[in-house]
Design an enzyme around this catalytic site. Structure first.
Site, short mmCIF file in Angstrom:
data_model
loop_
_atom_site.label_atom_id
_atom_site.label_comp_id
_atom_site.label_asym_id
_atom_site.label_seq_id
_atom_site.Cartn_x
_atom_site.Cartn_y
_atom_site.Cartn_z
N CYS A 8 0.85 -1.20 0.00
CA CYS A 8 0.00 0.00 0.00
C CYS A 8 0.88 1.25 0.00
CB CYS A 8 -0.93 0.01 1.21
SG CYS A 8 -2.37 -1.07 1.05
N ASP A 31 11.07 -6.53 -8.40
CA ASP A 31 11.31 -7.07 -7.06
C ASP A 31 12.67 -6.59 -6.54
OD1 ASP A 31 10.03 -9.78 -5.43
OD2 ASP A 31 12.05 -9.11 -4.90
N HIS A 47 -6.17 -2.93 -1.39
CA HIS A 47 -5.55 -3.85 -0.42
C HIS A 47 -6.41 -5.10 -0.28
CE1 HIS A 47 -3.11 -5.16 2.98
NE2 HIS A 47 -4.25 -5.68 3.42
N GLY A 94 4.41 -19.55 1.34
CA GLY A 94 5.61 -18.72 1.25
C GLY A 94 5.34 -17.23 1.14
N HIS A 99 -0.24 -8.51 1.15
CA HIS A 99 -1.02 -7.72 0.19
C HIS A 99 -0.87 -8.50 -1.11
CE1 HIS A 99 -2.07 -3.53 -1.64
NE2 HIS A 99 -2.02 -4.41 -2.64
N HIS A 101 -0.21 -10.25 -4.46
CA HIS A 101 0.70 -9.91 -5.56
C HIS A 101 1.07 -11.18 -6.30
CE1 HIS A 101 3.08 -10.83 -1.98
NE2 HIS A 101 3.98 -11.33 -2.80
N HIS A 103 4.13 -12.87 -8.84
CA HIS A 103 5.51 -12.77 -9.31
C HIS A 103 5.55 -13.17 -10.78
CE1 HIS A 103 7.34 -12.90 -5.11
NE2 HIS A 103 6.12 -13.39 -4.88
P1 5GP Z 1 6.06 -13.06 -1.22
O1 5GP Z 1 7.15 -13.79 -0.46
O2 5GP Z 1 5.11 -12.37 -0.27
O3 5GP Z 1 5.38 -13.89 -2.25
O4 5GP Z 1 6.82 -11.95 -2.06
C1 5GP Z 1 7.20 -10.72 -1.54
C2 5GP Z 1 8.26 -10.17 -2.47
O5 5GP Z 1 8.40 -8.78 -2.19
C3 5GP Z 1 9.65 -10.80 -2.30
O6 5GP Z 1 10.06 -11.38 -3.53
C4 5GP Z 1 10.53 -9.62 -1.89
O7 5GP Z 1 11.82 -9.67 -2.46
C5 5GP Z 1 9.75 -8.42 -2.37
N1 5GP Z 1 9.96 -7.22 -1.60
C6 5GP Z 1 10.03 -7.11 -0.24
N2 5GP Z 1 10.20 -5.84 0.13
C7 5GP Z 1 10.24 -5.10 -1.02
C8 5GP Z 1 10.41 -3.70 -1.28
O8 5GP Z 1 10.54 -2.86 -0.40
N3 5GP Z 1 10.41 -3.33 -2.59
C9 5GP Z 1 10.27 -4.23 -3.62
N4 5GP Z 1 10.29 -3.75 -4.87
N5 5GP Z 1 10.10 -5.55 -3.40
C10 5GP Z 1 10.10 -5.98 -2.12
ZN ZN Z 2 -1.81 -3.26 1.27
#
Ligand code: 5GP
Ligand code: ZN
Length: 115
Positions: A8, A31, A47, A94, A99, A101, A103
């Protein structure tokens, strides 16, 4: 906007990110810790904590995310060789940022199955 939510804050520009694409519904950013040459996060502006929280009303949004992922993959020239669109949902899935998202990963051959 949910207070203390990282994505957010990225949507509202409170925290900086490398923005690859943006429209009224979603934002796509690089990322911060890329796992592949192309590693983009596609994030709805609304959100939603995780895929476990979605309902019928998010149908269009989810379709829009997939269409955008496919278009970005073409634009970034990873479409022909192939790529992966991943959602991590919940603790065992994982998910670390609560929020929703997706990949978009590509630019190298990806292994399967995941760990
Ligand atoms: P999840 O593990 O929730 O599926 O993915 C979260 C992703 O957010 C991870 O791949 C991590 O590297 C990325 N991430 C975490 N903090 C930040 C940030 O401050 N900026 C960006 N651009 N990516 C982030
Ligand atoms: Zn959010």
């Amino acid at each position: 906007m949910t207070v203390n939510c990282l994505f957010c804050k990225i949507v509202s520009r409170e925290i900086a990110a490398q923005i690859v694409f943006e429209d009224d519904k979603i934002i796509a950013i690089n990322d911060i810790n890329p796992a592949a040459p192309v590693h983009i996060l596609i994030i709805p502006k609304e959100h939603i904590a995780s895929l476990a929280e979605i309902s019928e009303q998010h149908n269009d949004l989810l379709g829009h995310i997939q269409l955008t992922a496919a278009r970005l993959a073409k634009d970034l020239k990873i479409s022909e060789q192939g790529y992966r669109l991943v959602n991590n949902c919940g603790i065992w899935g994982g998910q670390t940022v609560l929020h929703l998202h997706y990949h978009l990963l590509g630019g190298r051959e990806l292994s399967w199955p995941p760990g």
